[in-house]
Design a protein around this motif. Structure first.
Motif, PDB file in Angstrom:
ATOM      1  N   ASN A 131       0.671  -1.148  -0.083  1.00  0.00           N
ATOM      2  CA  ASN A 131      -0.171  -0.231   0.141  1.00  0.00           C
ATOM      3  C   ASN A 131       1.039   1.041   0.171  1.00  0.00           C
ATOM      4  O   ASN A 131       1.652   1.110   1.296  1.00  0.00           O
ATOM      5  CB  ASN A 131      -0.698   0.338   1.191  1.00  0.00           C
ATOM      6  N   LYS A 132       0.593   1.953  -0.473  1.00  0.00           N
ATOM      7  CA  LYS A 132       1.372   3.670  -0.948  1.00  0.00           C
ATOM      8  C   LYS A 132       0.334   4.433  -0.754  1.00  0.00           C
ATOM      9  O   LYS A 132      -0.056   5.867  -0.226  1.00  0.00           O
ATOM     10  CB  LYS A 132       1.928   3.156  -2.195  1.00  0.00           C
ATOM     11  N   GLU A 133      -1.349   4.495  -1.446  1.00  0.00           N
ATOM     12  CA  GLU A 133      -2.398   5.308  -1.909  1.00  0.00           C
ATOM     13  C   GLU A 133      -3.220   5.192  -0.390  1.00  0.00           C
ATOM     14  O   GLU A 133      -3.565   5.976  -0.075  1.00  0.00           O
ATOM     15  CB  GLU A 133      -2.511   5.466  -2.310  1.00  0.00           C
ATOM     16  N   THR A 134      -3.538   3.774  -0.430  1.00  0.00           N
ATOM     17  CA  THR A 134      -4.147   3.547   0.650  1.00  0.00           C
ATOM     18  C   THR A 134      -3.845   3.666   2.551  1.00  0.00           C
ATOM     19  O   THR A 134      -2.523   2.680   2.042  1.00  0.00           O
ATOM     20  CB  THR A 134      -4.408   2.168   0.240  1.00  0.00           C
ATOM     21  N   SER A 135      -4.367   3.872   3.601  1.00  0.00           N
ATOM     22  CA  SER A 135      -4.039   3.956   4.711  1.00  0.00           C
ATOM     23  C   SER A 135      -4.516   2.034   5.216  1.00  0.00           C
ATOM     24  O   SER A 135      -4.993   1.733   4.870  1.00  0.00           O
ATOM     25  CB  SER A 135      -5.081   4.693   5.427  1.00  0.00           C
ATOM     26  N   GLU A 136      -3.055   2.312   6.253  1.00  0.00           N
ATOM     27  CA  GLU A 136      -3.009   0.799   7.579  1.00  0.00           C
ATOM     28  C   GLU A 136      -4.882   1.358   8.069  1.00  0.00           C
ATOM     29  O   GLU A 136      -5.715   0.427   7.293  1.00  0.00           O
ATOM     30  CB  GLU A 136      -2.176   0.602   7.966  1.00  0.00           C
ATOM     31  N   LEU A 162      -7.535  -1.934   7.653  1.00  0.00           N
ATOM     32  CA  LEU A 162      -7.344  -2.427   9.023  1.00  0.00           C
ATOM     33  C   LEU A 162      -9.310  -2.506   9.651  1.00  0.00           C
ATOM     34  O   LEU A 162      -9.795  -3.328   9.604  1.00  0.00           O
ATOM     35  CB  LEU A 162      -7.163  -1.914   9.807  1.00  0.00           C
ATOM     36  N   GLU A 163     -10.091  -1.130   9.396  1.00  0.00           N
ATOM     37  CA  GLU A 163     -11.301  -0.987   9.085  1.00  0.00           C
ATOM     38  C   GLU A 163     -12.160  -2.008   8.384  1.00  0.00           C
ATOM     39  O   GLU A 163     -13.567  -2.848   8.800  1.00  0.00           O
ATOM     40  CB  GLU A 163     -12.122  -0.066   8.703  1.00  0.00           C
ATOM     41  N   GLN A 164     -12.059  -2.596   6.950  1.00  0.00           N
ATOM     42  CA  GLN A 164     -12.664  -3.330   6.134  1.00  0.00           C
ATOM     43  C   GLN A 164     -11.729  -4.392   6.726  1.00  0.00           C
ATOM     44  O   GLN A 164     -12.783  -5.605   6.417  1.00  0.00           O
ATOM     45  CB  GLN A 164     -12.037  -3.864   4.309  1.00  0.00           C
ATOM     46  N   LEU A 165     -11.119  -5.524   7.822  1.00  0.00           N
ATOM     47  CA  LEU A 165     -11.660  -7.044   7.894  1.00  0.00           C
ATOM     48  C   LEU A 165     -12.095  -6.759   9.878  1.00  0.00           C
ATOM     49  O   LEU A 165     -12.175  -7.602  10.010  1.00  0.00           O
ATOM     50  CB  LEU A 165     -10.081  -6.579   8.998  1.00  0.00           C
ATOM     51  N   VAL A 217      -7.477   0.034  -3.932  1.00  0.00           N
ATOM     52  CA  VAL A 217      -6.729  -1.347  -4.608  1.00  0.00           C
ATOM     53  C   VAL A 217      -6.817  -1.722  -5.908  1.00  0.00           C
ATOM     54  O   VAL A 217      -8.810  -1.398  -6.505  1.00  0.00           O
ATOM     55  CB  VAL A 217      -6.926  -1.854  -3.660  1.00  0.00           C
ATOM     56  N   LYS A 218      -6.166  -1.865  -6.738  1.00  0.00           N
ATOM     57  CA  LYS A 218      -6.614  -3.422  -7.333  1.00  0.00           C
ATOM     58  C   LYS A 218      -6.621  -4.473  -7.411  1.00  0.00           C
ATOM     59  O   LYS A 218      -7.903  -5.656  -8.514  1.00  0.00           O
ATOM     60  CB  LYS A 218      -5.476  -2.957  -8.987  1.00  0.00           C
ATOM     61  N   VAL A 219      -5.572  -5.662  -6.596  1.00  0.00           N
ATOM     62  CA  VAL A 219      -5.577  -6.501  -6.504  1.00  0.00           C
ATOM     63  C   VAL A 219      -5.675  -6.690  -5.297  1.00  0.00           C
ATOM     64  O   VAL A 219      -4.862  -6.118  -4.208  1.00  0.00           O
ATOM     65  CB  VAL A 219      -4.392  -7.527  -7.587  1.00  0.00           C
ATOM     66  N   ALA A 220      -6.396  -7.615  -4.106  1.00  0.00           N
ATOM     67  CA  ALA A 220      -6.243  -7.578  -2.681  1.00  0.00           C
ATOM     68  C   ALA A 220      -5.885  -9.477  -2.771  1.00  0.00           C
ATOM     69  O   ALA A 220      -6.551 -10.005  -3.006  1.00  0.00           O
ATOM     70  CB  ALA A 220      -6.878  -7.191  -1.882  1.00  0.00           C
ATOM     71  N   SER A 221      -5.171  -9.426  -1.560  1.00  0.00           N
ATOM     72  CA  SER A 221      -5.278 -11.265  -0.671  1.00  0.00           C
ATOM     73  C   SER A 221      -5.016 -11.094   0.824  1.00  0.00           C
ATOM     74  O   SER A 221      -4.260 -10.233   1.354  1.00  0.00           O
ATOM     75  CB  SER A 221      -4.067 -11.698  -1.634  1.00  0.00           C
TER      76      SER A 221
END
Length: 318
Positions: A107-112, A116-119, A145-149
């Motif tokens: 992540n560069k543009e997306t904050s942690e 964490l909120e989405q978890l 986000v383009k791809v996430a795992s």
């Protein structure tokens, strides 16, 4: 033919046991008129012996059976009420499977914090019951986000890896300004910051055609370094707005040849450094230059003074 045989009743004339309305008397079962399926033979023998008094159940079997029945009823009710997953989460979390660490990478543009909120962790979320695929889908829905795992690492760790979209340009359409990808898809609205250095494309249809046209202009570094905006006109052709305010109107076709001619004139006569408002390259046989209002006023004044001076000059005698 095999028949199920049972023990004899201990008393003469005693009533014979029955199973689902069928007599379990030995003479009935061995008469050849009825044969139990193989999987029912052992239970039938047990029931027959229990009814004949030949089998005595262990002590407290009734208490155990009652406890099993009540426990089964409670579990069934919890299952119907949807409480089983919550109960399993609570139990396994307290046995050391509560999520204690989250590692985020890519992540560069997306904050942690957004990740964490989405978890959707609450401090006692069990790794065993955690739905990693649902969390991955929520994270993948974030704008950048383009791809996430999402991967579970037992006993208490989550690993989140993301690949973000690459910003290509700023797209202005009407009063709206947005960051776009090379494909022209909008990532997020532009609200300032370091992305202000991205190329600016303007007009409807500019986002979709920006990659090819901007790439073509970048093949001419001496021109690309002066361009402030790429303007799409009527979704058919492009204009270039330079940093000094000059507008270059390119033709609908033959853009490369027009740009080559423009750069040649600039190298020879410094065309793009003059006090002009626009250079029109849309005509094949001519180049049209429009002066700024100040330059036009100065030129008009100069021509008037030249005409006045010519009138005052004495004529030649014959």
């Amino acid at each position: 033919m095999f028949a199920l045989k049972t023990g004899q009743s201990g008393k003469a004339g005693a009533p014979r046991p029955a199973f689902f309305g069928l007599s379990l008397a030995p003479e009935f079962l061995s008469s050849g008129r009825f044969v139990l399926p193989r999987w029912l033979r052992r239970p039938a023998r047990l029931i027959s012996r229990l009814c004949d008094g030949e089998y005595t159940p262990p002590r407290h079997v009734g208490l155990v059976a009652t406890a099993v029945f009540l426990s089964s009823s409670v579990l069934y009710g919890a299952w119907l009420g949807g409480q089983i997953p919550a109960a399993a989460q609570a139990v396994t979390a307290r046995f050391g499977f509560a999520v204690d660490q989250v590692r985020v990478s890519g992540n560069k543009e997306t904050s942690e914090i957004d990740i964490l909120e989405q978890l959707d962790l609450d401090g006692w979320t069990s790794l065993i019951g955690f739905d990693a695929d649902a969390a991955r889908q929520r994270i993948a829905a974030l704008p950048w986000v383009k791809v996430a795992s999402v991967r579970k690492i037992y006993p208490d760790e989550l690993e989140v890896r993301i690949e973000e979209r690459e910003p290509f340009a700023l797209w202005q359409h009407g009063s709206q300004l947005a960051i776009i990808e090379r494909s022209g898809n909008v990532i997020v609205p532009f609200d300032g910051g370091r992305h202000g250095l991205l190329p600016l494309v303007i007009g409807y249809g500019a986002a979709e055609g920006a990659e090819g046209f901007v790439g073509r202009i970048r093949q001419h570094p001496e021109l690309a370094s002066r361009v402030k905006g790429f303007i799409r006109v009527a979704e058919r052709r492009w204009d270039l707005r330079l940093e000094n305010g000059i507008t270059i109107r390119l033709p609908e076709t033959g853009e490369d040849a027009a740009i080559a001619e423009l750069l040649k004139l600039d190298r020879e006569d410094g065309l793009l450094s003059r006090d002009i408002a626009a250079v029109d390259l849309r005509l094949e046989d001519r180049l049209v230059i429009r002066l700024t209002s100040e330059a036009l006023e100065r030129r008009t004044t100069l021509l008037a003074e030249q005409a006045k001076a010519a009138k005052k000059k004495p004529g030649k005698s014959i």
